[in-house]
Motif scaffolding. Structure first.
Motif, PDB file in Angstrom:
ATOM      1  N   ALA A   1       8.339  -9.915  -6.307  1.00 51.92           N
ATOM      2  CA  ALA A   1       8.999 -11.070  -5.702  1.00 51.92           C
ATOM      3  C   ALA A   1       9.221 -10.900  -4.207  1.00 51.92           C
ATOM      4  O   ALA A   1       9.153 -11.884  -3.449  1.00 51.92           O
ATOM      5  N   LEU A   2       9.461  -9.670  -3.757  1.00 52.12           N
ATOM      6  CA  LEU A   2       9.862  -9.455  -2.371  1.00 52.12           C
ATOM      7  C   LEU A   2       8.719  -9.040  -1.451  1.00 52.12           C
ATOM      8  O   LEU A   2       8.872  -9.104  -0.223  1.00 52.12           O
ATOM      9  N   PHE A   3       7.595  -8.619  -2.019  1.00 52.53           N
ATOM     10  CA  PHE A   3       6.492  -8.157  -1.173  1.00 52.53           C
ATOM     11  C   PHE A   3       6.018  -9.285  -0.250  1.00 52.53           C
ATOM     12  O   PHE A   3       5.662 -10.369  -0.702  1.00 52.53           O
ATOM     13  N   GLY A   4       6.047  -9.016   1.034  1.00 49.64           N
ATOM     14  CA  GLY A   4       5.630 -10.009   2.016  1.00 49.64           C
ATOM     15  C   GLY A   4       6.757 -10.895   2.499  1.00 49.64           C
ATOM     16  O   GLY A   4       6.629 -11.557   3.531  1.00 49.64           O
ATOM     17  N   ALA A   5       7.881 -10.914   1.763  1.00 48.06           N
ATOM     18  CA  ALA A   5       9.008 -11.769   2.145  1.00 48.06           C
ATOM     19  C   ALA A   5      10.101 -10.985   2.855  1.00 48.06           C
ATOM     20  O   ALA A   5      10.963 -11.574   3.522  1.00 48.06           O
ATOM     21  N   VAL A   6      10.119  -9.660   2.702  1.00 44.87           N
ATOM     22  CA  VAL A   6      11.113  -8.803   3.345  1.00 44.87           C
ATOM     23  C   VAL A   6      10.365  -7.658   4.016  1.00 44.87           C
ATOM     24  O   VAL A   6       9.168  -7.451   3.777  1.00 44.87           O
ATOM     25  N   PRO A   7      11.037  -6.889   4.893  1.00 45.09           N
ATOM     26  CA  PRO A   7      10.358  -5.762   5.535  1.00 45.09           C
ATOM     27  C   PRO A   7       9.747  -4.801   4.518  1.00 45.09           C
ATOM     28  O   PRO A   7      10.321  -4.547   3.458  1.00 45.09           O
ATOM     29  N   PHE A   8       8.591  -4.264   4.874  1.00 48.20           N
ATOM     30  CA  PHE A   8       7.856  -3.396   3.956  1.00 48.20           C
ATOM     31  C   PHE A   8       8.680  -2.168   3.574  1.00 48.20           C
ATOM     32  O   PHE A   8       8.585  -1.673   2.445  1.00 48.20           O
ATOM     33  N   ALA A   9       9.505  -1.676   4.493  1.00 52.30           N
ATOM     34  CA  ALA A   9      10.323  -0.496   4.202  1.00 52.30           C
ATOM     35  C   ALA A   9      11.250  -0.735   3.013  1.00 52.30           C
ATOM     36  O   ALA A   9      11.488   0.173   2.205  1.00 52.30           O
ATOM     37  N   LEU A  10      11.766  -1.954   2.886  1.00 55.35           N
ATOM     38  CA  LEU A  10      12.646  -2.273   1.763  1.00 55.35           C
ATOM     39  C   LEU A  10      11.864  -2.259   0.449  1.00 55.35           C
ATOM     40  O   LEU A  10      12.328  -1.721  -0.568  1.00 55.35           O
ATOM     41  N   VAL A  11      10.687  -2.839   0.469  1.00 56.59           N
ATOM     42  CA  VAL A  11       9.839  -2.841  -0.727  1.00 56.59           C
ATOM     43  C   VAL A  11       9.454  -1.414  -1.100  1.00 56.59           C
ATOM     44  O   VAL A  11       9.432  -1.037  -2.278  1.00 56.59           O
ATOM     45  N   MET A  12       9.179  -0.609  -0.091  1.00 56.30           N
ATOM     46  CA  MET A  12       8.833   0.790  -0.334  1.00 56.30           C
ATOM     47  C   MET A  12      10.009   1.522  -0.983  1.00 56.30           C
ATOM     48  O   MET A  12       9.833   2.333  -1.904  1.00 56.30           O
TER      49      MET A  12
ATOM     50  N   VAL B   1      -2.995  -4.106  -1.595  1.00 58.17           N
ATOM     51  CA  VAL B   1      -4.295  -4.294  -0.960  1.00 58.17           C
ATOM     52  C   VAL B   1      -4.586  -5.774  -0.733  1.00 58.17           C
ATOM     53  O   VAL B   1      -5.048  -6.184   0.334  1.00 58.17           O
ATOM     54  N   GLY B   2      -4.294  -6.598  -1.750  1.00 61.03           N
ATOM     55  CA  GLY B   2      -4.588  -8.015  -1.639  1.00 61.03           C
ATOM     56  C   GLY B   2      -3.772  -8.723  -0.582  1.00 61.03           C
ATOM     57  O   GLY B   2      -4.247  -9.659   0.066  1.00 61.03           O
ATOM     58  N   ALA B   3      -2.534  -8.271  -0.374  1.00 61.84           N
ATOM     59  CA  ALA B   3      -1.655  -8.962   0.567  1.00 61.84           C
ATOM     60  C   ALA B   3      -1.673  -8.366   1.967  1.00 61.84           C
ATOM     61  O   ALA B   3      -1.582  -9.098   2.953  1.00 61.84           O
ATOM     62  N   SER B   4      -1.799  -7.033   2.047  1.00 57.01           N
ATOM     63  CA  SER B   4      -1.646  -6.402   3.369  1.00 57.01           C
ATOM     64  C   SER B   4      -2.701  -5.355   3.688  1.00 57.01           C
ATOM     65  O   SER B   4      -2.656  -4.758   4.757  1.00 57.01           O
ATOM     66  N   GLY B   5      -3.594  -5.066   2.764  1.00 52.93           N
ATOM     67  CA  GLY B   5      -4.635  -4.097   3.061  1.00 52.93           C
ATOM     68  C   GLY B   5      -4.459  -2.792   2.316  1.00 52.93           C
ATOM     69  O   GLY B   5      -3.462  -2.548   1.642  1.00 52.93           O
ATOM     70  N   ALA B   6      -5.453  -1.918   2.468  1.00 53.84           N
ATOM     71  CA  ALA B   6      -5.507  -0.679   1.700  1.00 53.84           C
ATOM     72  C   ALA B   6      -4.346   0.259   2.009  1.00 53.84           C
ATOM     73  O   ALA B   6      -3.840   0.952   1.121  1.00 53.84           O
ATOM     74  N   VAL B   7      -3.910   0.296   3.261  1.00 60.33           N
ATOM     75  CA  VAL B   7      -2.838   1.219   3.627  1.00 60.33           C
ATOM     76  C   VAL B   7      -1.544   0.868   2.889  1.00 60.33           C
ATOM     77  O   VAL B   7      -0.865   1.732   2.331  1.00 60.33           O
ATOM     78  N   ALA B   8      -1.205  -0.424   2.868  1.00 59.74           N
ATOM     79  CA  ALA B   8       0.018  -0.848   2.183  1.00 59.74           C
ATOM     80  C   ALA B   8      -0.067  -0.550   0.688  1.00 59.74           C
ATOM     81  O   ALA B   8       0.890  -0.056   0.082  1.00 59.74           O
ATOM     82  N   GLY B   9      -1.216  -0.836   0.081  1.00 67.42           N
ATOM     83  CA  GLY B   9      -1.370  -0.608  -1.349  1.00 67.42           C
ATOM     84  C   GLY B   9      -1.267   0.860  -1.709  1.00 67.42           C
ATOM     85  O   GLY B   9      -0.539   1.237  -2.635  1.00 67.42           O
ATOM     86  N   SER B  10      -1.971   1.717  -0.971  1.00 67.31           N
ATOM     87  CA  SER B  10      -1.943   3.142  -1.280  1.00 67.31           C
ATOM     88  C   SER B  10      -0.578   3.753  -0.995  1.00 67.31           C
ATOM     89  O   SER B  10      -0.134   4.663  -1.705  1.00 67.31           O
ATOM     90  N   THR B  11       0.108   3.249   0.026  1.00 68.57           N
ATOM     91  CA  THR B  11       1.446   3.760   0.344  1.00 68.57           C
ATOM     92  C   THR B  11       2.435   3.418  -0.759  1.00 68.57           C
ATOM     93  O   THR B  11       3.253   4.260  -1.169  1.00 68.57           O
ATOM     94  N   LEU B  12       2.380   2.186  -1.251  1.00 73.07           N
ATOM     95  CA  LEU B  12       3.262   1.791  -2.355  1.00 73.07           C
ATOM     96  C   LEU B  12       3.007   2.648  -3.594  1.00 73.07           C
ATOM     97  O   LEU B  12       3.940   3.131  -4.243  1.00 73.07           O
ATOM     98  N   LEU B  13       1.741   2.842  -3.915  1.00 73.49           N
ATOM     99  CA  LEU B  13       1.391   3.634  -5.094  1.00 73.49           C
ATOM    100  C   LEU B  13       1.846   5.080  -4.929  1.00 73.49           C
ATOM    101  O   LEU B  13       2.352   5.695  -5.877  1.00 73.49           O
TER     102      LEU B  13
END
Length: 383
Positions: free
Chosen positions: A89-100, A33-45
């Motif tokens: 470490a990788l959030f925001g530095a690599v594509p979101f799909a990889l972090v997911m 949420v802090g870095a990319s918004g609610a959608v990114a945070g809820s998707t990761l969770l």
């Protein structure tokens, strides 16, 4: 003396691991949420949670097959900590799909924190003390639920979500040595993967407790979404609503502290505790003022704590020793799925009215409690 020391060490490791788990969920959400918004945070969770539901049966079978289940738990904890570090470490530095993908892989290891630990309890205490040990084990979940989310909020506010992620991983690492030293598995059988699902369906007591608690968890998942909204509506702030969850955990912890000193029928306690949860949720839906709302939430906690302790007692009693870990992790995965379903169903209801959402949550407890005796009918027909 040795047995007491070992169980004390178990409780220490389990509490650290479970606090890290309870901290990691909100920390992942806040990071996204802090870095990319609610959608990114809820998707990761969501990725972390759904993967935990899928990974339970596989990890449980591995624990049952291994002569050294504690070492598998330790490796799982280290892997979970590494996954949290990689996400940070990788959030925001690599594509979101990889972090997911990393979040999903990490979630597969999450059952090492819950059911995988609990399955080892019978090797640590005499059979006559297993009931009390199950209650103390359930209290580690409650203590973690009490400390973890609050710690996540404090750390994220004071130092940032990445720091909360690091602390969550550190707690998992602290637990790893305690897991590594758990006793060896004396059972020589090698159960099939996913065999526990058959046991959970065919064993009447396990079927009854698992079905009742899963239906109950659907309602509990609804309530967790509604409490912050009720707090905003009736107490003036969603933050106060979140504090209601802390009050629930305190009541749950106290109820289990009392329960640990008494003998009881765990099968019956599963049903009665579900009734208490339902009354508390219904009370919260209609409470006209803050004091009555707090009392209602406390009643929910008084039911929730003993429900978990009773579930553990039933599983320890009924699970075949050669597949105890698989039974625990598979049943935990089913409960996680129930909570996730409740979370999803609560959204539209809470948007209409949080009170309506709580009434629906209470209704699920009624369904669970009324259906509780029916799950053993098959046994009566067969015999």
């Amino acid at each position: 003396m040795t047995s007491r020391y070992r169980f004390a060490a178990y409780l220490t490791g389990a509490t650290a691991a479970r606090t890290g788990d309870e901290l990691s969920g909100p920390a992942v959400l806040l990071l996204g949420v802090g870095a990319s918004g609610a959608v990114a945070g809820s998707t990761l969770l969501a990725g972390l949670t759904v993967a935990a539901a899928v990974g339970g049966p596989v990890l449980g079978a591995l624990l049952d097959r291994s002569p050294t289940p504690g070492r598998i738990l330790a490796v799982g904890l280290i892997g979970y900590a590494a996954g949290l570090a990689a996400i940070t470490a990788l959030f925001g530095a690599v594509p979101f799909a990889l972090v997911m993908g990393i979040a999903v892989a990490s979630g597969l290891l999450a059952p090492a924190i819950g059911g995988g630990w609990t399955a080892q309890v019978p090797a640590l205490v005499p059979a006559q003390k297993l009931g009390r040990a199950s209650t103390l084990d359930a209290m580690t979940f409650t203590a973690a639920a009490l400390v973890g989310p609050g710690l996540a909020g404090v750390l994220a506010t004071a130092a940032g979500a990445p720091v909360a992620m690091v602390v969550a991983g550190a707690l998992a690492l602290i637990a790893a040595p305690f897991a590594w030293r758990l006793p060896r598995n004396r059972e020589k059988q090698r159960p099939r993967f996913f065999a526990a699902a058959t046991v959970l369906v065919r064993n009447p007591a396990l079927r009854q407790s698992t079905a009742t608690s899963t239906l109950s968890c659907v309602g509990i998942g609804m309530a967790f979404v509604c409490y912050p909204l009720i707090g905003e509506q009736r107490l003036g702030s969603a933050g106060y609503g979140t504090l209601l969850l802390v009050g629930l955990s305190v009541a749950s912890l106290l109820a289990n502290a009392v329960l640990s000193r008494r003998s009881y029928s765990p099968d019956r306690a599963v049903q009665l505790s579900t009734v208490a949860i339902g009354i508390g949720l219904a009370g919260a839906a209609v409470a006209p003022n803050a004091p009555l709302l707090v009392i209602a939430v406390a009643l929910t906690g008084i039911g929730e704590g003993p429900q978990l302790a009773s579930l553990f007692a039933v599983r320890h009693r009924e699970a075949p020793p050669e597949m105890r870990a698989q039974v625990f992790t598979t049943a935990a995965s089913v409960k996680i799925a129930g909570i996730a379903l409740g979370n999803a169903a609560a959204g539209p209801l809470a948007a209409c009215s949080p009170a309506v959402g709580l009434v629906a949550a209470a209704g699920m407890q009624v369904v669970a409690a009324v259906a509780h005796p029916l799950w053993t009918v098959r046994k009566q027909l067969v015999h």
